[in-house]
Design a protein around this motif. Structure first.
Motif, PDB file in Angstrom:
ATOM      1  N   UNK A  68       0.831  -1.206   0.000  1.00  0.00           N
ATOM      2  CA  UNK A  68       0.000   0.000   0.000  1.00  0.00           C
ATOM      3  C   UNK A  68       0.866   1.256   0.000  1.00  0.00           C
ATOM      4  N   UNK A  69       1.950   1.210   0.768  1.00  0.00           N
ATOM      5  CA  UNK A  69       2.833   2.364   0.846  1.00  0.00           C
ATOM      6  C   UNK A  69       3.443   2.676  -0.516  1.00  0.00           C
ATOM      7  N   UNK A  70       3.768   1.640  -1.282  1.00  0.00           N
ATOM      8  CA  UNK A  70       4.306   1.867  -2.629  1.00  0.00           C
ATOM      9  C   UNK A  70       3.258   2.523  -3.522  1.00  0.00           C
ATOM     10  N   UNK A  71       1.991   2.154  -3.341  1.00  0.00           N
ATOM     11  CA  UNK A  71       0.931   2.785  -4.125  1.00  0.00           C
ATOM     12  C   UNK A  71       0.762   4.255  -3.747  1.00  0.00           C
ATOM     13  N   UNK A  72       0.827   4.538  -2.448  1.00  0.00           N
ATOM     14  CA  UNK A  72       0.695   5.923  -1.989  1.00  0.00           C
ATOM     15  C   UNK A  72       1.845   6.777  -2.537  1.00  0.00           C
ATOM     16  N   UNK A  73       3.063   6.273  -2.435  1.00  0.00           N
ATOM     17  CA  UNK A  73       4.218   7.029  -2.919  1.00  0.00           C
ATOM     18  C   UNK A  73       4.146   7.238  -4.423  1.00  0.00           C
ATOM     19  N   UNK A  74       3.606   6.239  -5.130  1.00  0.00           N
ATOM     20  CA  UNK A  74       3.446   6.415  -6.575  1.00  0.00           C
ATOM     21  C   UNK A  74       2.408   7.492  -6.871  1.00  0.00           C
ATOM     22  N   UNK A  75       1.327   7.509  -6.110  1.00  0.00           N
ATOM     23  CA  UNK A  75       0.303   8.547  -6.285  1.00  0.00           C
ATOM     24  C   UNK A  75       0.895   9.938  -6.045  1.00  0.00           C
ATOM     25  N   UNK A  76       1.755  10.041  -5.053  1.00  0.00           N
ATOM     26  CA  UNK A  76       2.415  11.316  -4.779  1.00  0.00           C
ATOM     27  C   UNK A  76       3.328  11.722  -5.929  1.00  0.00           C
ATOM     28  N   UNK A 314      -2.382  -9.452  -2.944  1.00  0.00           N
ATOM     29  CA  UNK A 314      -2.367  -8.556  -4.094  1.00  0.00           C
ATOM     30  C   UNK A 314      -3.777  -8.121  -4.483  1.00  0.00           C
ATOM     31  N   UNK A 315      -4.730  -9.034  -4.386  1.00  0.00           N
ATOM     32  CA  UNK A 315      -6.129  -8.661  -4.668  1.00  0.00           C
ATOM     33  C   UNK A 315      -6.631  -7.681  -3.616  1.00  0.00           C
ATOM     34  N   UNK A 316      -6.226  -7.903  -2.385  1.00  0.00           N
ATOM     35  CA  UNK A 316      -6.653  -7.031  -1.290  1.00  0.00           C
ATOM     36  C   UNK A 316      -6.086  -5.620  -1.466  1.00  0.00           C
ATOM     37  N   UNK A 317      -4.822  -5.547  -1.850  1.00  0.00           N
ATOM     38  CA  UNK A 317      -4.191  -4.245  -2.083  1.00  0.00           C
ATOM     39  C   UNK A 317      -4.853  -3.525  -3.244  1.00  0.00           C
ATOM     40  N   UNK A 318      -5.134  -4.268  -4.302  1.00  0.00           N
ATOM     41  CA  UNK A 318      -5.762  -3.665  -5.482  1.00  0.00           C
ATOM     42  C   UNK A 318      -7.142  -3.094  -5.157  1.00  0.00           C
TER      43      UNK A 318
END
Length: 333
Positions: A68-76, A314-318
């Motif tokens: 999740x943190x990687x997704x947040x940082x990518x969004x930033x 991975x499904x949960x993160x998505x």
């Protein structure tokens, strides 16, 4: 007792039993929820291994929040329009770059379909996972490994888990990369002093075999040294550095075979070698109780269990909504 060396790409086929059955119940993304998920996937797991359920659930918490943190940082990064994937960033309008077999840009896009189709088929000549159409499908990859953002390989693209741009020559490259992002393997020994997650299956197997199973070892007999080593390379380093034996030959297999009869280091290696008397049949799988005739089959089987436990994350993160303003709380140690 000597067996084949650890090989990540050698996914020996074994009877997986209930491991092919998906857990249809929703996973609650917390420590207790992950423990319940592990128990649902392994209903026959003995209560004496509750510590292992707890350990893996804790690692699953860490895994979930890291992804999740990687997704947040990518969004930033998207907000700043400075994604590290550059022109391959899908969120900024990028796309996959198809490559030839040498990893170079496939210039003639009009021939991409024909060339990629024949190339994909050749990539799968070693196994039965290719459905035969030439392009990648869900059946191409092991259970739980998501599709990459392309239907053809080789290609360079932005991974949608870590959001890094990488080149992938064949399907197993993608599977390995997913494992690197998920780190699905955890030590299954209770008294392990470093029960971390492992990204590579080979590293996890090596850890368990050398730190815990002690399938083979060397006890230095030079001048009553008695120094123990659980890796061949470490023992060779010891007798060269500490006892000043000549550096052993490290060339072809044939040269090494001859050197074993004449070179002091190789002779000492054989003289100091010991092998376990334990049998793999005496270490049943902690998840299902099944026994195996070789250590390799046992570790392949254990790895499948941990992949089936870890990859549904991975499904949960998505399915979890995050954006550049989301704060991911750390996992309590």
């Amino acid at each position: 007792m000597k067996e084949d060396p650890v090989d990540e790409e050698d996914d020996e086929v074994d009877d997986q039993g209930d491991m092919t059955i998906a857990d249809e119940e929703p996973i609650v993304p917390n420590y207790e929820g992950f423990k319940a998920h592990i128990r649902r996937l392994n209903p026959g797991m003995d209560s004496q291994y509750n510590w292992l359920v707890s350990r893996i659930a804790h690692q699953q918490e860490i895994r979930y929040k890291n992804l999740l943190d990687m997704r947040v940082k990518h969004s930033q990064a998207i907000v700043r329009r400075e994604c590290a994937a550059g022109p391959l960033c899908l969120a900024l309008g990028g796309s996959t770059t198809l490559l030839d077999m040498n990893g170079r840009l496939l210039v003639d896009k009009s021939k991409a379909g024909e060339q990629e189709s024949s190339r994909a088929v050749s990539d799968f000549s070693d196994d039965d996972s290719n459905p035969g159409e030439g392009a990648l499908t869900d059946r191409t990859f092991p259970q739980g490994v998501p599709m990459p953002p392309t239907r053809n390989l080789p290609a360079e693209f932005e991974c949608q888990l870590c959001f890094k741009a990488k080149k992938f020559q064949k399907p197993t490259d993608w599977t390995k990369h997913v494992h690197e992002d998920v780190a699905p393997f955890t030590c299954t020994y209770e008294r392990c002093k470093e029960p971390k997650s492992f990204k590579r299956k080979a590293d996890w197997v090596r850890h368990e075999n050398e730190r815990h199973r002690h399938l083979e070892w060397w006890i230095c007999q030079i001048e009553d040294c008695r120094h123990p080593c659980y890796r061949k390379d470490n023992f060779l380093q010891h007798i060269v550095r500490e006892h000043k034996l000549p550096e052993p030959t490290q060339k072809t297999k044939a040269a090494i075979k001859n050197a074993r009869l004449t070179e002091p280091a190789w002779i000492m290696l054989e003289k100091c070698h010991h092998e376990t008397l334990n049998r793999p049949e005496d270490e049943p799988c902690k998840f299902c109780g099944k026994s195996f005739p070789t250590w390799k089959k046992l570790t392949v089987h254990l790895a499948k269990h941990m992949e089936h436990i870890s990859l549904p994350i991975l499904r949960l993160v998505e399915a979890t909504n995050v954006d550049a303003r989301t704060i991911i709380s750390p996992v309590e140690q």
